[in-house]
Write a protein that holds these residues in place. Structure first.
Motif, PDB file in Angstrom:
ATOM      1  N   VAL A   1      -2.216  11.365  54.037  1.00 16.59           N
ATOM      2  CA  VAL A   1      -1.659  12.190  52.969  1.00 16.59           C
ATOM      3  C   VAL A   1      -1.119  13.457  53.605  1.00 16.59           C
ATOM      4  CG1 VAL A   1      -2.195  13.520  50.903  1.00 16.59           C
ATOM      5  CG2 VAL A   1      -3.243  11.279  51.279  1.00 16.59           C
ATOM      6  N   GLY A   2       0.143  13.755  53.336  1.00 14.59           N
ATOM      7  CA  GLY A   2       0.746  14.951  53.918  1.00 14.59           C
ATOM      8  C   GLY A   2       0.946  16.030  52.878  1.00 14.59           C
ATOM      9  N   ALA A   3       0.522  17.228  53.208  1.00 17.00           N
ATOM     10  CA  ALA A   3       0.749  18.354  52.297  1.00 17.00           C
ATOM     11  C   ALA A   3       1.101  19.571  53.135  1.00 17.00           C
ATOM     12  CB  ALA A   3      -0.490  18.608  51.464  1.00 17.00           C
ATOM     13  N   ARG A   4       2.209  20.211  52.804  1.00 15.48           N
ATOM     14  CA  ARG A   4       2.607  21.392  53.576  1.00 15.48           C
ATOM     15  C   ARG A   4       1.667  22.556  53.263  1.00 15.48           C
ATOM     16  NH1 ARG A   4       6.948  20.462  56.372  1.00 15.48           N
ATOM     17  NH2 ARG A   4       8.368  18.810  55.700  1.00 15.48           N
ATOM     18  N   PRO A   5       1.371  23.376  54.259  1.00 19.40           N
ATOM     19  CA  PRO A   5       0.468  24.521  54.025  1.00 19.40           C
ATOM     20  C   PRO A   5       0.944  25.387  52.880  1.00 19.40           C
ATOM     21  CG  PRO A   5       0.853  24.234  56.361  1.00 19.40           C
ATOM     22  CD  PRO A   5       1.739  23.246  55.660  1.00 19.40           C
TER      23      PRO A   5
ATOM     24  N   ARG B   1      -3.403  13.059  43.571  1.00 18.36           N
ATOM     25  CA  ARG B   1      -2.383  12.310  42.846  1.00 18.36           C
ATOM     26  C   ARG B   1      -1.024  12.686  43.413  1.00 18.36           C
ATOM     27  NH1 ARG B   1      -2.567   9.699  38.073  1.00 18.36           N
ATOM     28  NH2 ARG B   1      -4.739  10.313  37.820  1.00 18.36           N
ATOM     29  N   THR B   2      -0.188  11.690  43.673  1.00 15.76           N
ATOM     30  CA  THR B   2       1.133  11.990  44.237  1.00 15.76           C
ATOM     31  C   THR B   2       2.224  11.258  43.496  1.00 15.76           C
ATOM     32  OG1 THR B   2       2.494  11.163  46.036  1.00 15.76           O
ATOM     33  CG2 THR B   2       0.201  10.592  46.130  1.00 15.76           C
ATOM     34  N   ALA B   3       3.408  11.787  43.539  1.00 15.23           N
ATOM     35  CA  ALA B   3       4.556  11.213  42.835  1.00 15.23           C
ATOM     36  C   ALA B   3       5.201  10.078  43.616  1.00 15.23           C
ATOM     37  CB  ALA B   3       5.585  12.292  42.541  1.00 15.23           C
ATOM     38  N   VAL B   4       4.635   9.744  44.768  1.00 17.20           N
ATOM     39  CA  VAL B   4       5.216   8.647  45.547  1.00 17.20           C
ATOM     40  C   VAL B   4       4.869   7.324  44.869  1.00 17.20           C
ATOM     41  CG1 VAL B   4       5.226   7.497  47.784  1.00 17.20           C
ATOM     42  CG2 VAL B   4       4.936   9.981  47.644  1.00 17.20           C
ATOM     43  N   PRO B   5       5.892   6.520  44.527  1.00 15.85           N
ATOM     44  CA  PRO B   5       5.577   5.249  43.869  1.00 15.85           C
ATOM     45  C   PRO B   5       5.041   4.224  44.874  1.00 15.85           C
ATOM     46  CG  PRO B   5       7.945   5.485  44.135  1.00 15.85           C
ATOM     47  CD  PRO B   5       7.329   6.724  44.699  1.00 15.85           C
TER      48      PRO B   5
ATOM     49  N   THR C   1       0.733   7.585  42.548  1.00 15.49           N
ATOM     50  CA  THR C   1      -0.298   6.948  43.348  1.00 15.49           C
ATOM     51  C   THR C   1      -1.475   7.891  43.464  1.00 15.49           C
ATOM     52  OG1 THR C   1       1.465   5.931  44.594  1.00 15.49           O
ATOM     53  CG2 THR C   1      -0.725   5.813  45.567  1.00 15.49           C
ATOM     54  N   VAL C   2      -2.689   7.329  43.437  1.00 14.84           N
ATOM     55  CA  VAL C   2      -3.868   8.161  43.653  1.00 14.84           C
ATOM     56  C   VAL C   2      -4.526   7.722  44.950  1.00 14.84           C
ATOM     57  CG1 VAL C   2      -6.099   8.880  42.757  1.00 14.84           C
ATOM     58  CG2 VAL C   2      -4.184   8.463  41.180  1.00 14.84           C
ATOM     59  N   VAL C   3      -4.864   8.715  45.766  1.00 10.97           N
ATOM     60  CA  VAL C   3      -5.444   8.427  47.070  1.00 10.97           C
ATOM     61  C   VAL C   3      -6.783   9.119  47.175  1.00 10.97           C
ATOM     62  CG1 VAL C   3      -5.114   8.648  49.562  1.00 10.97           C
ATOM     63  CG2 VAL C   3      -3.126   8.321  48.075  1.00 10.97           C
TER      64      VAL C   3
ATOM     65  N   ARG D   1     -11.358  25.419  47.475  1.00 15.63           N
ATOM     66  CA  ARG D   1     -10.874  24.112  47.034  1.00 15.63           C
ATOM     67  C   ARG D   1      -9.365  24.217  46.902  1.00 15.63           C
ATOM     68  NH1 ARG D   1     -14.325  21.449  42.160  1.00 15.63           N
ATOM     69  NH2 ARG D   1     -15.981  21.037  43.644  1.00 15.63           N
ATOM     70  N   LEU D   2      -8.627  23.244  47.453  1.00 14.77           N
ATOM     71  CA  LEU D   2      -7.172  23.316  47.425  1.00 14.77           C
ATOM     72  C   LEU D   2      -6.596  22.102  46.705  1.00 14.77           C
ATOM     73  CD1 LEU D   2      -6.596  24.353  51.131  1.00 14.77           C
ATOM     74  CD2 LEU D   2      -6.304  25.835  49.140  1.00 14.77           C
ATOM     75  N   ALA D   3      -5.504  22.354  46.004  1.00 12.82           N
ATOM     76  CA  ALA D   3      -4.781  21.249  45.383  1.00 12.82           C
ATOM     77  C   ALA D   3      -3.293  21.449  45.636  1.00 12.82           C
ATOM     78  CB  ALA D   3      -5.049  21.217  43.878  1.00 12.82           C
ATOM     79  N   ALA D   4      -2.475  20.437  45.318  1.00 13.09           N
ATOM     80  CA  ALA D   4      -1.035  20.573  45.514  1.00 13.09           C
ATOM     81  C   ALA D   4      -0.302  19.801  44.440  1.00 13.09           C
ATOM     82  CB  ALA D   4      -0.633  20.073  46.887  1.00 13.09           C
ATOM     83  N   ASP D   5       0.893  20.249  44.131  1.00 12.41           N
ATOM     84  CA  ASP D   5       1.761  19.584  43.167  1.00 12.41           C
ATOM     85  C   ASP D   5       1.990  18.136  43.607  1.00 12.41           C
ATOM     86  OD1 ASP D   5       3.828  18.661  41.646  1.00 12.41           O
ATOM     87  OD2 ASP D   5       5.027  20.509  41.789  1.00 12.41           O
ATOM     88  N   PRO D   6       1.761  17.164  42.729  1.00 12.75           N
ATOM     89  CA  PRO D   6       1.950  15.751  43.126  1.00 12.75           C
ATOM     90  C   PRO D   6       3.330  15.483  43.712  1.00 12.75           C
ATOM     91  CG  PRO D   6       0.926  15.883  40.971  1.00 12.75           C
ATOM     92  CD  PRO D   6       1.251  17.294  41.362  1.00 12.75           C
ATOM     93  N   LYS D   7       4.347  16.239  43.281  1.00  4.00           N
ATOM     94  CA  LYS D   7       5.700  15.995  43.793  1.00  4.00           C
ATOM     95  C   LYS D   7       5.822  16.403  45.262  1.00  4.00           C
ATOM     96  CE  LYS D   7       8.221  16.641  39.469  1.00  4.00           C
ATOM     97  NZ  LYS D   7       7.626  17.801  38.731  1.00  4.00           N
TER      98      LYS D   7
END
Lengths: 405, 362
Positions: free
Chosen positions: B281-285, B265-269, B254-256, B342-348
């Motif tokens: 959108v949740g992302a751990r620090p 981009r996230t791995a959540v279907p 999914t793209v948000v 600028r921060l990014a995170a693993d889609p998983k």
């Protein structure tokens, strides 16, 4: 300040001095009473207790015996004797009330007509004259008596008729009157503190309210009640109850010897009265203490399988020793020193006269003798003091240390 | 040593509902941790299991037996209290023997049980001391020993470590873990507000919030697949960043588009119908990594940094309505303050929540 108190704040010194002052203020009357109790009636009447350690000087008059006591020494007639009966020394003497300290001891006073009087320091006097003496001569002297203390007052009070009996009677009143309320109050306090039931807070409020009821107000109604009970049980004369009461010493044979009733003036009555008067405070004190025990300890015991009764006896009671001991000291003091309740609820016979009553009688018959009052006060203080020091080790803080953080 | 089943358990004080709808199935040998913010009712629930609080409705059964009305001692439980609750006038030995004496066990039996517990907890030299002569950790061990001697079916721990200092807490925590290891068959319920204790000790964690159960699962389950925003933010420290956005692309990935800018981009279907759905959108620090790429989760100015040596915490300046974003970078990073990053995170590792619920669970 550095030289005197190091780095201590001046306030610390103010505090120490205040404490010292208060301690002195508090103990001074007791000390005075104690010293007074060790002095004779004469000493008390002449000077205050604070002079007890210095020699006391007093002016006195004595009269020589009449002429029949004279002896002839050489060509003079002499009457000899001693002005001092209780020891001490004479510091001055005189021949008239105008100049009672005219002469030093050992000097010879000329009384005219060749009659001379001399008084030595040890009190011995010699009145001599060329002719037969009439005697009856007044001697004015100032005697100095060294500090002297006596246990005579104590001996007097203790040996007074029936004092031992009164002492035992007081114990008979005070010990059960201390133990019974504690027994009842401990149960009540535990229930009020740790066993939820409807109306509990109302009950606590009522008990606290009872604290303000003046004892004096309830004396008459209670005595009336006792008398009524006495009468009611007297009607039941030949029943088993009456007989039992008779043999247990609670009953009383009435005049015709057939009726047996409950004696309204008995130890049981005074115990119950003291119990009743002591209970509100006892329950209040104990309940407040028990409610402060950590809840977890009691819950832990409950999880461990203890019943309410086991929690009470194994956990709460041992942990409440400080409160129990403080109340015991209070209650014992009150009942021991009590005169009013004992006067109302006990007969004034030898077999139930308490010590306070006995001391009052002793004073009454001697017209308020200070030395008796002081000595008896100390005898009567001694027992509560003993009780205090016996229970004092339970008045420890930190009994709960280590149970909870 | 038995199953413990709660069915629709609820607790109310008069009109005030404290807990409701508690359904829990605890298997023999599990170490269940109740965790939650203060006031969430976790201690109340434990005390209901213990029998110190009544159960308003629902049933609690231990070992197949409904115990709602059974007094604490007969439920086969033993409890370790937060404040130790030792009997201060009894020696360690008497403290441990108390329950057995009440139960009228024989002296030999009592001695054997006490000696055994003392040996397990290394309390043998202190058996004849009073609690006041013990250190905090030793007191806590006595409290645990008191539970062990009763050989209960279920052990209940009510925040047993919160009275200890930090170093002792870690040591005692490990001791409890070892204790559990040595008694694999015993069931334990452990209440704490400390998520480290929860994560390290639990075989399953029960997160309580708002008078009910938020999620039940293994520690890593809760960490990796939180069921709702509350669990997501409660487990893990610092809490998970939540950024509002809108789904622009659905499918197995999914793209948000985030409202503060950025595309993730996230791995959540997601289903086709989810397009346009407002989500958080949740992302751990600790999952956030600096990036130079265009596709980024968040761009912001570093406000405050906390260098812990092992990690560096970056607190970004707030942007509009959104909550403050925190990133946890491994190692030491000096001179990041006031820089734009600028921060990014693993889609998983990106979570999606709609109305507070995770899109993974629906």
């Amino acid at each position: 300040m550095l030289g005197l108190g190091g780095r201590k704040s001046p306030l610390v010194w103010v505090m120490h001095l205040s404490v010292l002052l208060l301690v002195v203020l508090w103990t001074l009357p007791t000390a005075g009473l104690f010293i007074t109790s060790l002095r004779t009636a004469d000493q008390i009447s002449v000077s205050g207790w604070w002079t007890a350690l210095s020699s006391a000087e007093r002016n006195a008059i004595t009269r020589t015996p009449d002429g029949s006591a004279e002896t002839q020494v050489g060509d003079r007639y002499v009457i000899a004797g001693n002005v001092l009966k209780n020891g001490g020394e004479v510091v001055a003497f005189g021949r008239s009330s105008l100049k009672p300290t005219q002469f030093k001891p050992g000097e010879v006073a000329d009384l005219g007509d060749g009659i001379t009087l001399s008084v030595k320091a040890d009190g011995s006097y010699e009145l001599s004259g060329p002719t037969k003496l009439e005697g009856g001569q007044r001697i004015f002297y100032t005697a100095r008596t060294p500090p002297a203390f006596t246990l005579g007052n104590y001996a007097h009070v203790l040996s007074a008729n029936g004092m031992l009996r009164a002492f035992m009677n007081s114990l008979t009143v005070a010990v059960p009157a201390t133990v019974i309320p504690i027994l009842i109050a401990a149960y009540a306090a535990f229930a009020l503190a740790w066993m939820p039931f409807p109306g509990r807070s109302l009950l606590i409020a009522i008990i606290v309210g009872l604290l303000v009821v003046p004892l004096q107000m309830s004396l008459i109604p209670i005595l009336t009640l006792y008398n009524d009970i006495g009468k009611a049980t007297a009607v039941d004369a030949h029943g088993v109850i009456g007989t039992l009461m008779h043999y247990s010493g609670l009953g009383q044979m009435s005049d015709d010897g057939t009726q047996i009733g409950l004696n309204p003036k008995s130890y049981l009555g005074v115990w119950l009265a003291h119990t009743g008067f002591g209970l509100p405070l006892a329950i209040f004190l104990l309940r407040n203490y028990m409610v402060g025990l950590p809840r977890e300890i009691i819950e832990s015991a409950r999880v461990d399988g203890a019943t309410d009764f086991q929690i009470f006896t194994r956990i709460v009671l041992p942990l409440s020793f400080p409160a129990l001991a403080s109340f015991a000291i209070f209650q014992f003091l009150w009942t021991w020193n009590d005169l009013l309740v004992a006067t109302v609820f006990l007969s004034h016979q030898q077999d139930s006269l308490v010590m306070t009553g006995k001391l009052k009688d002793l004073l009454g018959s001697h017209g308020g003798d200070w030395e008796i009052l002081a000595a008896s006060a100390f005898i009567s203080i001694s027992v509560p003091l003993l009780v205090f020091f016996a229970l004092q080790k339970y008045l420890v803080r930190g009994l709960l240390a280590g149970s909870v953080k | 040593m038995a199953d413990l089943i709660m069915k629709d358990v609820a607790k109310a004080y008069g009109e005030v509902k404290v807990l409701s709808n508690i359904n829990l199935d605890i298997k023999q040998g599990e170490l269940i941790v109740f965790v939650g913010p203060s006031g969430c009712g976790k201690s109340t629930l434990l005390r209901m299991v213990a029998g110190l609080e009544s159960i308003t409705s629902g049933t609690l059964s231990i070992d197949g037996r409904v115990v709602n009305e059974v007094p604490p001692a007969q439920r086969g439980i033993a409890m370790v209290f937060q404040s130790y609750a030792l009997y201060p006038h009894m020696t360690v030995r008497d403290n441990m023997a108390f329950a057995l004496k009440i139960a009228r066990k024989s002296q030999d039996e009592i001695n054997a049980a006490v000696e055994n517990a003392a040996r397990i907890l290394q309390l043998t030299p202190y058996l004849d001391r009073l609690p006041k002569a013990l250190s905090g950790g030793q007191r806590q061990r006595v409290a645990i020993g008191r539970a062990i001697v009763r050989d209960p079916k279920v052990y209940l721990f009510d925040e047993p470590l919160s009275n200890l200092d930090a170093a002792l807490r870690v040591a005692t925590r490990i001791e409890i873990a070892q204790l559990k290891e040595n008694m694999p068959d015993s069931t334990m319920i452990y209440v704490t507000h400390d998520q480290v204790e929860a994560m390290t000790l639990a075989s399953r964690i029960v997160v309580l919030a708002g008078g009910g159960i938020s999620q039940v699962g293994t520690p890593l389950d809760l960490y990796e697949r939180p069921e709702n925003e509350f669990v997501a933010q409660f487990i893990g420290s610092p809490a998970m960043n939540l950024l509002p956005g809108e789904i622009v692309e659905t499918g197995p990935e999914t793209v948000v588009r985030l409202s503060v800018g950025g595309l993730v981009r996230t791995a959540v279907p997601t289903r086709d119908s989810d397009k346009g759905l407002k989500v958080n959108v949740g992302a751990r620090p600790e999952d956030m990594v600096p990036t130079e790429a265009d596709e980024h989760l968040f761009e912001g100015t570093v406000g405050i940094t906390e260098a812990l040596g092992e990690v560096t915490l970056l607190y970004f300046d707030k942007k509009g309505e959104a909550a403050q974003v925190i990133a946890k970078l491994p190692g030491i990073h000096a001179g990041l303050r006031h820089k734009t990053l600028r921060l990014a995170a693993d889609p998983k590792k990106i979570h999606l929540f709609s109305n507070g619920r995770s899109l993974l669970y629906r």
